[in-house]
Design a protein around this motif. Structure first.
Motif, short mmCIF file in Angstrom:
data_model
loop_
_atom_site.label_atom_id
_atom_site.label_comp_id
_atom_site.label_asym_id
_atom_site.label_seq_id
_atom_site.Cartn_x
_atom_site.Cartn_y
_atom_site.Cartn_z
N PHE A 29 -9.60 32.87 1.49
CA PHE A 29 -8.34 33.27 0.85
C PHE A 29 -7.17 32.88 1.75
O PHE A 29 -6.55 33.72 2.40
CB PHE A 29 -8.33 34.78 0.59
CG PHE A 29 -9.48 35.24 -0.27
CD1 PHE A 29 -9.43 35.08 -1.64
CD2 PHE A 29 -10.62 35.79 0.29
CE1 PHE A 29 -10.49 35.49 -2.45
CE2 PHE A 29 -11.68 36.20 -0.50
CZ PHE A 29 -11.61 36.04 -1.87
N GLU A 32 -1.08 31.65 0.10
CA GLU A 32 -0.76 31.08 -1.21
C GLU A 32 0.59 30.35 -1.20
O GLU A 32 0.83 29.51 -2.05
CB GLU A 32 -0.68 32.17 -2.26
CG GLU A 32 -1.94 32.98 -2.47
CD GLU A 32 -1.72 34.02 -3.54
OE1 GLU A 32 -2.14 33.77 -4.68
OE2 GLU A 32 -1.11 35.06 -3.25
N ARG A 69 -1.56 38.57 -3.48
CA ARG A 69 -2.52 38.26 -4.53
C ARG A 69 -2.57 39.32 -5.62
O ARG A 69 -2.96 39.02 -6.76
CB ARG A 69 -3.91 38.03 -3.92
CG ARG A 69 -3.99 36.74 -3.13
CD ARG A 69 -5.31 36.57 -2.41
NE ARG A 69 -5.37 35.26 -1.79
CZ ARG A 69 -5.82 34.16 -2.39
NH1 ARG A 69 -6.28 34.23 -3.62
NH2 ARG A 69 -5.82 33.00 -1.76
N THR A 72 0.15 37.88 -7.79
CA THR A 72 -0.01 36.51 -8.27
C THR A 72 -1.20 36.35 -9.20
O THR A 72 -1.36 35.28 -9.82
CB THR A 72 -0.17 35.53 -7.10
OG1 THR A 72 -1.36 35.84 -6.36
CG2 THR A 72 1.05 35.57 -6.18
N PHE A 73 -2.04 37.38 -9.33
CA PHE A 73 -3.18 37.27 -10.23
C PHE A 73 -2.73 36.98 -11.67
O PHE A 73 -3.25 36.08 -12.33
CB PHE A 73 -4.02 38.54 -10.19
CG PHE A 73 -5.10 38.57 -11.24
CD1 PHE A 73 -6.21 37.75 -11.14
CD2 PHE A 73 -4.99 39.41 -12.35
CE1 PHE A 73 -7.20 37.76 -12.12
CE2 PHE A 73 -5.97 39.42 -13.33
CZ PHE A 73 -7.08 38.60 -13.22
N ASP A 74 -1.74 37.74 -12.15
CA ASP A 74 -1.32 37.57 -13.54
C ASP A 74 0.18 37.79 -13.73
O ASP A 74 0.85 37.03 -14.42
CB ASP A 74 -2.10 38.54 -14.45
CG ASP A 74 -1.64 38.47 -15.90
OD1 ASP A 74 -1.86 37.43 -16.54
OD2 ASP A 74 -1.06 39.46 -16.38
N GLY A 210 -11.83 38.83 -13.27
CA GLY A 210 -11.40 37.87 -12.27
C GLY A 210 -10.51 38.44 -11.20
O GLY A 210 -10.26 37.78 -10.18
N TYR A 211 -10.03 39.69 -11.37
CA TYR A 211 -9.08 40.26 -10.41
C TYR A 211 -9.72 40.47 -9.04
O TYR A 211 -9.15 40.09 -8.01
CB TYR A 211 -8.54 41.59 -10.94
CG TYR A 211 -7.61 42.30 -9.98
CD1 TYR A 211 -6.28 41.93 -9.87
CD2 TYR A 211 -8.07 43.34 -9.17
CE1 TYR A 211 -5.42 42.57 -8.99
CE2 TYR A 211 -7.23 43.99 -8.29
CZ TYR A 211 -5.90 43.60 -8.20
OH TYR A 211 -5.06 44.23 -7.31
N GLU A 213 -12.16 39.02 -7.67
CA GLU A 213 -12.45 37.76 -7.00
C GLU A 213 -11.17 37.09 -6.48
O GLU A 213 -11.25 36.24 -5.59
CB GLU A 213 -13.16 36.80 -7.97
CG GLU A 213 -14.55 37.23 -8.37
CD GLU A 213 -14.58 38.34 -9.41
OE1 GLU A 213 -15.63 38.98 -9.56
OE2 GLU A 213 -13.54 38.59 -10.07
N HIS A 214 -10.04 37.49 -7.01
CA HIS A 214 -8.77 36.86 -6.64
C HIS A 214 -8.09 37.52 -5.45
O HIS A 214 -7.41 36.84 -4.66
CB HIS A 214 -7.81 36.89 -7.85
CG HIS A 214 -6.45 36.34 -7.58
ND1 HIS A 214 -6.19 34.98 -7.57
CD2 HIS A 214 -5.27 36.95 -7.29
CE1 HIS A 214 -4.91 34.78 -7.30
NE2 HIS A 214 -4.33 35.95 -7.12
#
Length: 318
Positions: A29, A32, A69, A72-74, A210-211, A213-214
């Motif tokens: 990770f 970003e 993160r 930034t996920f969604d 997916g959260y 994992e992000h």
């Protein structure tokens, strides 16, 4: 002598495993965004959306144990259609360096993040804070009122509470026990345990697909992040006690969003009295929603940001 040798071997093993865990987390990770230097302090910022001045600036501040993160996920990508979104790691978390060894106060954090946003050209942004980040956003609004256009609180910590600090934070923030215990956590706690704890914060909802994992759970388990987060959390109540009587000085448009099922930051303790203290504040309560409205009810959060922007004269009303 045998005990000393054994202790030395254990220490070497723990430090080796801790460093290895940190290296794996940072490889999996990586940062970003970009790095800024503010008064010698490194700040990690993710910028999304138009950069030509055609849309309002919006700063997003994450909660305890988190990093960019979470946003930034969604949420940030969706907002980037209509705002220049700046997501900032708080000191000691994600990839922003610690400010000091005693735990950066919410006022110190607000000062650093405001100046980082200004470095990016956001002189008077809309500021959104979630959970602990809400306390930082409030400190920004109180202490730097000419550097904020509007305030959005999402399940934010705002008012004093009467429950004690958990044993976990008491140990990790202790001047002796903390530095002894933290390397063991970094070395031996698996990322899956952090993911489980994050999942529990969403209750009664589930994390979106997916959260987990992000978000980069391993970043939270790094030694400096565990220590910084513990100190900040241990000091938060006293800092809010010192600041909360000044909330009536906040004059910018304020939108507050809070789930009625939130058991982490209680609606009646925090957002309801805050909404009465800030003139013109608008409180939106969400039935059945827990502590993560920006994931469980993102449309409501986006609508609150839009109202704040319209009220601040940064967007037209539909």
């Amino acid at each position: 002598m045998a005990l000393v040798a054994l202790a030395a071997c254990v220490a070497i093993l723990v430090l080796w495993k801790a460093r290895a865990h940190e290296a794996r987390a940072e490889a999996a990770f990586p940062p970003e965004g970009q790095f800024l230097t503010v008064d010698g302090n490194r700040v990690h910022a993710v910028v999304m959306g138009p950069r030509d001045g055609s849309v309002p600036d919006l700063v997003l501040i994450h909660g305890a144990s988190g990093n960019t993160r979470d946003m930034t996920f969604d949420l940030a990508p969706r907002l980037a259609r209509n705002y220049r979104v700046i997501v900032l790691d708080r000191p000691g978390l994600g990839y922003t360096a610690r400010l000091n060894r005693s735990g950066a106060t919410i006022t110190e954090q607000a000062d650093l993040l405001q100046r980082a946003a200004a470095e990016l050209g956001a002189e008077r942004p809309i500021v959104l804070g979630h959970s602990y980040g809400g306390a930082v956003a409030l400190a920004w609004a109180v202490t730097r009122p000419d550097r904020i256009a509007a305030l959005v609180m999402v399940a934010g910590a705002a008012k004093p509470w009467d429950t004690g600090l958990s044993a976990y934070y008491r140990v990790l923030s202790h001047p002796v026990l903390g530095p002894l215990a933290i390397p063991f956590l970094t070395a031996f706690v698996r990322d899956e345990r952090v993911e489980q704890a994050v999942g529990e914060i969403f209750a009664p909802q589930e994390p979106p697909e997916g959260y987990l994992e992000h978000i980069g759970a391993g970043l939270t388990l790094r030694r400096h992040s565990l220590r910084a987060n513990a100190l900040q959390r241990a000091n938060l109540l006293g800092e809010i006690e010192a600041l909360h009587r000044r909330y009536d000085e906040i004059s910018v448009p304020t939108e507050i969003v809070h789930g009625r099922a939130d058991t982490t930051v209680g609606l009646t303790i925090h957002s309801e009295p805050l909404s009465r203290q800030i003139a013109g504040a608008n409180l939106t309560t969400l039935d059945g929603i827990g502590h993560m409205p920006h994931h469980s009810a993102p449309e409501e959060v986006i609508a609150a940001i839009r109202r704040a922007a319209v009220r601040a004269g940064l967007r037209r009303a539909d």
